[in-house]
Design a protein around this motif. Structure first.
Motif, PDB file in Angstrom:
ATOM      1  N   ALA A  82      -9.784  -1.259  -2.185  1.00 34.81           N
ATOM      2  CA  ALA A  82     -10.264  -2.373  -3.148  1.00 34.81           C
ATOM      3  C   ALA A  82      -9.359  -3.057  -3.908  1.00 34.81           C
ATOM      4  N   ARG A  83      -8.445  -2.361  -4.300  1.00 35.15           N
ATOM      5  CA  ARG A  83      -7.443  -2.784  -5.078  1.00 35.15           C
ATOM      6  C   ARG A  83      -6.186  -3.431  -4.241  1.00 35.15           C
ATOM      7  N   ARG A  84      -5.821  -2.799  -3.256  1.00 36.83           N
ATOM      8  CA  ARG A  84      -4.718  -3.172  -2.436  1.00 36.83           C
ATOM      9  C   ARG A  84      -4.936  -3.730  -1.083  1.00 36.83           C
ATOM     10  N   GLY A  85      -6.117  -3.692  -0.601  1.00 35.46           N
ATOM     11  CA  GLY A  85      -6.460  -4.157   0.753  1.00 35.46           C
ATOM     12  C   GLY A  85      -6.265  -3.268   1.729  1.00 35.46           C
ATOM     13  N   GLN A  86      -6.891  -3.648   3.073  1.00 37.96           N
ATOM     14  CA  GLN A  86      -6.799  -2.632   4.063  1.00 37.96           C
ATOM     15  C   GLN A  86      -5.645  -2.993   5.141  1.00 37.96           C
ATOM     16  N   PRO A  87      -4.923  -2.027   5.606  1.00 36.10           N
ATOM     17  CA  PRO A  87      -3.958  -2.316   6.484  1.00 36.10           C
ATOM     18  C   PRO A  87      -4.587  -2.571   7.819  1.00 36.10           C
ATOM     19  N   LEU A  88      -4.301  -3.366   8.884  1.00 37.25           N
ATOM     20  CA  LEU A  88      -4.854  -3.598  10.042  1.00 37.25           C
ATOM     21  C   LEU A  88      -3.764  -3.371  11.062  1.00 37.25           C
ATOM     22  N   HIS A  89      -2.603  -3.137  10.748  1.00 36.54           N
ATOM     23  CA  HIS A  89      -1.818  -2.940  11.760  1.00 36.54           C
ATOM     24  C   HIS A  89      -0.693  -1.917  10.985  1.00 36.54           C
ATOM     25  N   PRO A  90      -0.231  -0.995  11.903  1.00 40.99           N
ATOM     26  CA  PRO A  90       0.920  -0.039  11.308  1.00 40.99           C
ATOM     27  C   PRO A  90       1.962  -0.577  10.626  1.00 40.99           C
ATOM     28  N   ASP A  91       2.493  -1.879  10.995  1.00 39.29           N
ATOM     29  CA  ASP A  91       3.486  -2.434   9.957  1.00 39.29           C
ATOM     30  C   ASP A  91       3.080  -2.791   8.679  1.00 39.29           C
ATOM     31  N   ASP A  92       1.632  -2.963   8.492  1.00 40.03           N
ATOM     32  CA  ASP A  92       1.073  -3.091   7.150  1.00 40.03           C
ATOM     33  C   ASP A  92       1.327  -2.076   6.127  1.00 40.03           C
ATOM     34  N   LEU A  93       1.652  -0.903   6.754  1.00 41.45           N
ATOM     35  CA  LEU A  93       1.839   0.145   5.730  1.00 41.45           C
ATOM     36  C   LEU A  93       3.175  -0.207   4.831  1.00 41.45           C
ATOM     37  N   ARG A  94       3.970  -0.870   5.533  1.00 43.01           N
ATOM     38  CA  ARG A  94       5.380  -0.828   4.570  1.00 43.01           C
ATOM     39  C   ARG A  94       4.908  -1.691   3.390  1.00 43.01           C
ATOM     40  N   ALA A  95       3.734  -2.460   2.866  1.00 39.75           N
ATOM     41  CA  ALA A  95       3.461  -2.953   1.873  1.00 39.75           C
ATOM     42  C   ALA A  95       2.615  -2.233   1.157  1.00 39.75           C
ATOM     43  N   HIS A  96       2.450  -0.865   1.516  1.00 37.50           N
ATOM     44  CA  HIS A  96       1.379   0.072   0.599  1.00 37.50           C
ATOM     45  C   HIS A  96       2.062   1.015   0.181  1.00 37.50           C
ATOM     46  N   ASP A  97       1.418   2.003  -0.884  1.00 40.46           N
ATOM     47  CA  ASP A  97       1.850   3.189  -1.285  1.00 40.46           C
ATOM     48  C   ASP A  97       1.405   4.266  -0.409  1.00 40.46           C
ATOM     49  N   ASN A  98       2.428   4.774   0.208  1.00 39.60           N
ATOM     50  CA  ASN A  98       2.108   6.009   1.097  1.00 39.60           C
ATOM     51  C   ASN A  98       2.312   7.396   0.459  1.00 39.60           C
ATOM     52  N   ILE A  99       1.650   8.264   0.656  1.00 35.36           N
ATOM     53  CA  ILE A  99       1.676   9.652   0.236  1.00 35.36           C
ATOM     54  C   ILE A  99       2.387  10.414   1.343  1.00 35.36           C
ATOM     55  N   ARG A 100       3.644  10.775   1.336  1.00 38.89           N
ATOM     56  CA  ARG A 100       4.292  11.474   2.224  1.00 38.89           C
ATOM     57  C   ARG A 100       4.142  13.112   2.174  1.00 38.89           C
ATOM     58  N   ASP A 101       4.206  13.674   3.342  1.00 39.03           N
ATOM     59  CA  ASP A 101       3.971  15.148   3.473  1.00 39.03           C
ATOM     60  C   ASP A 101       5.188  15.483   4.035  1.00 39.03           C
ATOM     61  N   SER A 102       6.144  16.126   2.930  1.00 43.59           N
ATOM     62  CA  SER A 102       7.546  16.756   3.473  1.00 43.59           C
ATOM     63  C   SER A 102       7.718  17.747   4.542  1.00 43.59           C
ATOM     64  N   ASN A 103       6.381  18.368   5.028  1.00 42.07           N
ATOM     65  CA  ASN A 103       6.133  19.294   6.065  1.00 42.07           C
ATOM     66  C   ASN A 103       6.315  18.534   7.385  1.00 42.07           C
ATOM     67  N   ALA A 104       6.065  17.053   7.505  1.00 45.25           N
ATOM     68  CA  ALA A 104       6.373  16.214   8.545  1.00 45.25           C
ATOM     69  C   ALA A 104       7.834  16.437   9.137  1.00 45.25           C
ATOM     70  N   SER A 105       7.852  16.084  10.462  1.00 43.10           N
ATOM     71  CA  SER A 105       9.356  16.261  10.751  1.00 43.10           C
ATOM     72  C   SER A 105      10.132  15.052  10.384  1.00 43.10           C
ATOM     73  N   ALA A 106       9.561  13.864  10.064  1.00 40.93           N
ATOM     74  CA  ALA A 106      10.318  12.838   9.454  1.00 40.93           C
ATOM     75  C   ALA A 106       9.136  12.188   8.337  1.00 40.93           C
ATOM     76  N   PRO A 107       9.218  12.749   7.258  1.00 37.55           N
ATOM     77  CA  PRO A 107       8.178  12.259   6.004  1.00 37.55           C
ATOM     78  C   PRO A 107       8.230  10.827   5.916  1.00 37.55           C
ATOM     79  N   HIS A 108       9.242  10.051   5.968  1.00 37.53           N
ATOM     80  CA  HIS A 108       9.426   8.549   5.434  1.00 37.53           C
ATOM     81  C   HIS A 108       9.197   7.700   6.846  1.00 37.53           C
ATOM     82  N   ARG A 109       8.591   8.343   7.932  1.00 35.89           N
ATOM     83  CA  ARG A 109       8.318   7.372   8.926  1.00 35.89           C
ATOM     84  C   ARG A 109       7.111   8.231   9.951  1.00 35.89           C
ATOM     85  N   ALA A 110       6.412   7.503  10.355  1.00 36.59           N
ATOM     86  CA  ALA A 110       5.425   7.944  11.301  1.00 36.59           C
ATOM     87  C   ALA A 110       5.185   7.183  12.633  1.00 36.59           C
ATOM     88  N   THR A 111       4.758   7.664  13.503  1.00 37.67           N
ATOM     89  CA  THR A 111       4.812   7.266  15.023  1.00 37.67           C
ATOM     90  C   THR A 111       3.376   6.848  15.208  1.00 37.67           C
TER      91      THR A 111
END
Length: 310
Positions: free
Chosen positions: A173-202
């Motif tokens: 409601a505050r930030r709007g809903q991403p409609l495409h994965p590229d929209d994540l660039r404009a959002h606050d993402n909570i990263r999981d350091s257990n992922a192979s690349a926490p700062h990126r997602a496929t």
């Protein structure tokens, strides 16, 4: 004193953290445990444990000796298991490590089921999100999720799960809903350091896997922590389906980007290369693989959130 008794006592003290708890585990008195360890030290001519009134710790020589002691005891257990294999009865001890969230939801109850069907088995289950050293710490199996680094360990896939992008209705409601994965660039993402690349997602975009940056200010090392922060409206989380399926079903979280499949995560069991795999290990892995799939599909609900003031 039989040297094997000394080895068992020494390893039990290290694992249990005290002579008293080691004695309870072995079914002997703490004085006898202490006697066995002291005799082992005398035979080897080295001090294995630093003893104080408050704590025990391994000496440098003890750290080196521990890994060898575990290998000897494991070999003895394998010989015993091989001798009993033809009788059809499983026996012995398994030390298993698994990620915290996955372990609490799936591994612990499946382990209870396995023990009920195999009364001769004892399992020491350690839940931790760190990558343990199987040989150095004496684990028989490690259960891990996601892409594995190059390793000499033997890997066996026991299941698979998918990752969902989710956020709370308040955040959207505050930030709007991403409609495409590229929209994540404009959002606050909570990263999981257990992922192979926490700062990126496929994500699969137009039929091709494409990596997308995940900018954000919070990185944590536990899927449940990502879930709690997403529930609190702190951002968008990429979380294994089994962790948040109930939250999505109940409307506490909203699943995003449903037209763009996220990462598929293999759930794998790892063990050390060995000429003879103990029947109890094979049976436990078969039990997990046979029963994990149906439970992943139903995705049990996580534990309810505690009240804010608790």
């Amino acid at each position: 004193m039989d040297r094997i008794d000394g080895l068992r006592a020494f390893v039990a003290v290290v694992d249990a953290g005290s002579f008293t708890r080691a004695g309870e585990r072995l079914g002997i008195s703490n004085k006898l445990v202490s006697k066995y360890v002291a005799a082992l030290e005398g035979q080897q001519g080295i001090t294995l444990l630093n003893r104080t009134t408050r704590a025990l710790s391994l000496t440098l020589a003890g750290e080196r000796y521990l890994a060898a002691a575990r290998r000897v005891l494991s070999s003895i257990e394998e010989l015993d298991a091989q001798a009993r294999a033809d009788e059809g009865a499983l026996s012995g001890r398994l030390r298993v490590t698994a990620p915290v969230s996955f372990g609490e939801i799936f591994v612990a109850p499946l382990t209870v089921d396995f023990l009920a069907a195999n009364p001769g088995i004892e399992i020491d289950l350690n839940l931790s999100d760190r990558y343990v050293d199987l040989a150095g710490e004496g684990f028989d199996l490690a259960l891990r999720i996601g892409i594995l680094a190059d390793s000499s360990l033997i890997a066996r896939r026991i299941g698979r799960t998918e990752t969902w992008a989710v956020a709370s209705p308040d955040y959207l409601a505050r930030r709007g809903q991403p409609l495409h994965p590229d929209d994540l660039r404009a959002h606050d993402n909570i990263r999981d350091s257990n992922a192979s690349a926490p700062h990126r997602a496929t994500f699969v975009i137009e039929g091709k896997p494409i990596g997308v940056p995940l900018p954000g200010r919070i990185t944590v090392n536990n899927a449940q922590a990502v879930r709690r922060l997403a529930l609190a409206g702190e951002g968008i989380g990429l979380i294994p389906r089994f962790t948040i399926a109930e939250d999505v079903a109940q409307g506490r979280l909203t699943r995003l980007l449903t037209g763009f499949p996220g990462p598929q995560l293999d759930i794998q069991a790892l063990y050390l290369p060995q000429p003879f795999v103990a029947p109890r290990i094979t049976a436990y892995l078969d039990h997990l693989r046979r029963n994990l799939g149906p439970r992943l599909e139903t995705s049990p609900a996580p534990a309810p959130e505690p009240p804010p003031d608790s």
